[in-house]
Design an enzyme around this catalytic site. Structure first.
Site, PDB file in Angstrom:
ATOM      1  N   GLN A 194       0.844  -1.208   0.000  1.00  0.00           N
ATOM      2  CA  GLN A 194       0.000   0.000   0.000  1.00  0.00           C
ATOM      3  C   GLN A 194       0.879   1.258   0.000  1.00  0.00           C
ATOM      4  O   GLN A 194       1.951   1.271   0.581  1.00  0.00           O
ATOM      5  CB  GLN A 194      -0.930  -0.022   1.219  1.00  0.00           C
ATOM      6  N   ARG A 206       5.181   3.988  17.100  1.00  0.00           N
ATOM      7  CA  ARG A 206       5.492   2.565  17.319  1.00  0.00           C
ATOM      8  C   ARG A 206       6.464   2.414  18.489  1.00  0.00           C
ATOM      9  O   ARG A 206       6.325   1.517  19.317  1.00  0.00           O
ATOM     10  CB  ARG A 206       6.114   1.957  16.062  1.00  0.00           C
ATOM     11  N   ASP A 244      -6.097  -7.291  10.041  1.00  0.00           N
ATOM     12  CA  ASP A 244      -6.194  -6.450   8.845  1.00  0.00           C
ATOM     13  C   ASP A 244      -7.025  -7.214   7.815  1.00  0.00           C
ATOM     14  O   ASP A 244      -7.006  -8.448   7.781  1.00  0.00           O
ATOM     15  CB  ASP A 244      -4.804  -6.127   8.271  1.00  0.00           C
ATOM     16  N   ALA A 274     -11.723  -5.253  10.745  1.00  0.00           N
ATOM     17  CA  ALA A 274     -11.302  -4.884  12.102  1.00  0.00           C
ATOM     18  C   ALA A 274     -12.487  -4.451  12.964  1.00  0.00           C
ATOM     19  O   ALA A 274     -12.502  -4.698  14.180  1.00  0.00           O
ATOM     20  CB  ALA A 274     -10.260  -3.772  12.031  1.00  0.00           C
ATOM     21  N   ASP A 292      -5.603   2.083  14.164  1.00  0.00           N
ATOM     22  CA  ASP A 292      -4.972   2.928  13.132  1.00  0.00           C
ATOM     23  C   ASP A 292      -5.621   2.695  11.761  1.00  0.00           C
ATOM     24  O   ASP A 292      -5.007   2.144  10.847  1.00  0.00           O
ATOM     25  CB  ASP A 292      -3.463   2.604  13.066  1.00  0.00           C
ATOM     26  N   CYS A 332      -5.557   9.408  10.045  1.00  0.00           N
ATOM     27  CA  CYS A 332      -4.642   9.931   9.020  1.00  0.00           C
ATOM     28  C   CYS A 332      -5.422  10.685   7.945  1.00  0.00           C
ATOM     29  O   CYS A 332      -4.909  10.924   6.856  1.00  0.00           O
ATOM     30  CB  CYS A 332      -3.800   8.820   8.414  1.00  0.00           C
TER      31      CYS A 332
END
Ligand code: SAH
Length: 388
Positions: A194, A206, A244, A274, A292, A332
């Site tokens: 991606q 992280r 995922d 998810a 996320d 994001c």
């Protein structure tokens, strides 16, 4: 060189330093040009204010490269790339970093990520596209990578009148590249992964997960290739579950877990939605949850629904986490401002009736730093919550 003269009333933003000029702000165009050429920009009095890429096909018609009266030639772009490289040398781990971040590095429309000795390039403006060849030569000279791969397969290219493009630009590029981040090893599928293959923007967040993971049962939602999962194990997590919906990403999670010497007993992969997965989790099962998701709002029109989606998702995570648990939650979406995101998360928390404290407010690292003249470059925001 053609000259673009701006309208009188609308130039305060540009005068203040913003690098974009919209079609509606242009009074007249004098001289011959081709779309994507570098042109002079003048205020309504005819006074020079800068030089930049002109593409009348795009709503963002002008992207300023310099405010000085200097030639925008090969040397100019060599200086820009060298500046970006020197800045990373000063502030980043050079093994893996975003080497060029568009307007933040005064190269509007150019993104270059470095994974080990491979560069992945995205060309997002017609001006950059026209000089892509020269930019690749300069990157080879200045950074000396083994190869450059193009990942200009992004929808925003259409707004510039450009087709999607991927493929080899220079040197040799293997299908899977190994990189290091804070000493942890990751495999990156630069050709089919991606975006550019790996989300470098979460590096410091992280590291924060690593710091808090000891002795915890971790759920990593929207894990992609398992970045947060490997850090959590590195930090001493009891067990990590990664989720995922992409089967290809999940296959890479397993490889990244093994590459760093963790055993299959410490980690479980779930290729699943998810949101549905979280809904089925029993209360108190996890004491560290990472949320996320991909950008829920890709444009302003989607803002309201996106905020509702963030609220619902975070409500679930906060409701389910064990007492004393930590929630790392992110957005994001560029159009979701950090205050709006925080409000969505706080109302989610309030709705659960639990006591929640903010341990940290999270953002983009130095290689993605926001240019104060281009606030649109800010997109990643997050919160670290402590839930009683
Ligand atoms: N946390 C990751 C980056 C996440 S990017 C990292 O550190 O690298 C967002 C991820 O969400 C992508 O991998 C995408 O495949 C996944 N995704 C999108 N929609 C999803 C869904 N409904 N359920 C699960 N995963 C989803």
């Amino acid at each position: 060189m053609a000259t673009i003269t701006l309208r009188k009333t609308r130039e305060t933003r540009v005068r203040g330093g913003h690098p974009w000029i919209y079609a509606s702000e242009i009074e007249k165009v004098e001289g011959a040009f081709e779309n994507g050429d570098i042109v002079d920009v003048a205020d309504f009095r005819g006074k020079f204010i800068g030089r930049g890429f002109y593409n009348p096909q795009s709503q963002i018609s002008l992207r300023i490269l310099t405010r000085r009266d200097e030639p925008c030639d090969r040397d100019f772009f060599a200086r820009r790339i060298r500046d970006a490289w020197e800045y990373r040398k000063l502030l980043c781990d050079l093994n893996s970093c975003r080497l060029i971040y568009s307007e933040s590095d005064f190269l509007p429309g150019l993104v270059v990520d470095k994974f080990g000795d491979i560069l992945v390039l995205q060309s997002l403006s017609l001006g950059i596209e026209r000089i892509k060849d020269m930019l690749c030569d300069l990157l080879m000279e200045i950074v000396e990578p083994a190869g450059i791969w193009e990942r200009s397969d992004v929808p925003v290219r259409r707004l510039e009148g450009l087709e999607q493009a991927t493929g080899l630009l220079r040197g040799e590029v293997p299908d899977v590249v190994e990189m290091r981040e804070n000493g942890i090893r990751f495999l990156v599928d630069v050709k089919h992964g991606q975006k550019t293959g790996f989300f470098l923007d979460q590096r410091e967040n992280r590291a924060l997960v690593e710091r808090y993971a000891r002795g915890r049962n971790v759920l990593n939602l929207f894990c992609y290739t398992g970045g947060f999962s490997v850090y959590a194990l590195g930090g001493g997590a009891l067990h990590v579950d990664s989720v995922d919906s992409s089967a290809k990403a999940m296959a890479m999670v397993d490889r990244n877990i093994a590459l760093n010497g963790f055993s299959a007993e410490q980690h479980t992969s779930f290729c699943a939605d998810a949101i549905e997965h979280l809904a089925a989790v029993e209360d108190g099962r996890y004491d560290l949850i990472i949320v996320d998701p991909p950008a829920f709002a890709k444009h302003r029109g989607a803002l309201k629904n996106a905020l509702r989606a963030y609220q619902r998702l975070n409500a679930r995570a906060i409701e389910k986490i064990a007492p004393g648990g930590l929630v790392f939650t992110f957005s994001c979406s560029q159009v979701v401002e950090k205050e709006a995101f925080a409000l969505a998360v706080f109302s989610a928390a309030a709705g659960t009736g639990r006591r929640v404290r903010i341990l940290d407010r999270l953002c983009q690292p130095a290689d993605h730093a926001v240019n104060i003249y281009h606030p649109e470059g800010e997109y990643l925001k997050g919160l670290l919550l402590y839930v009683e």
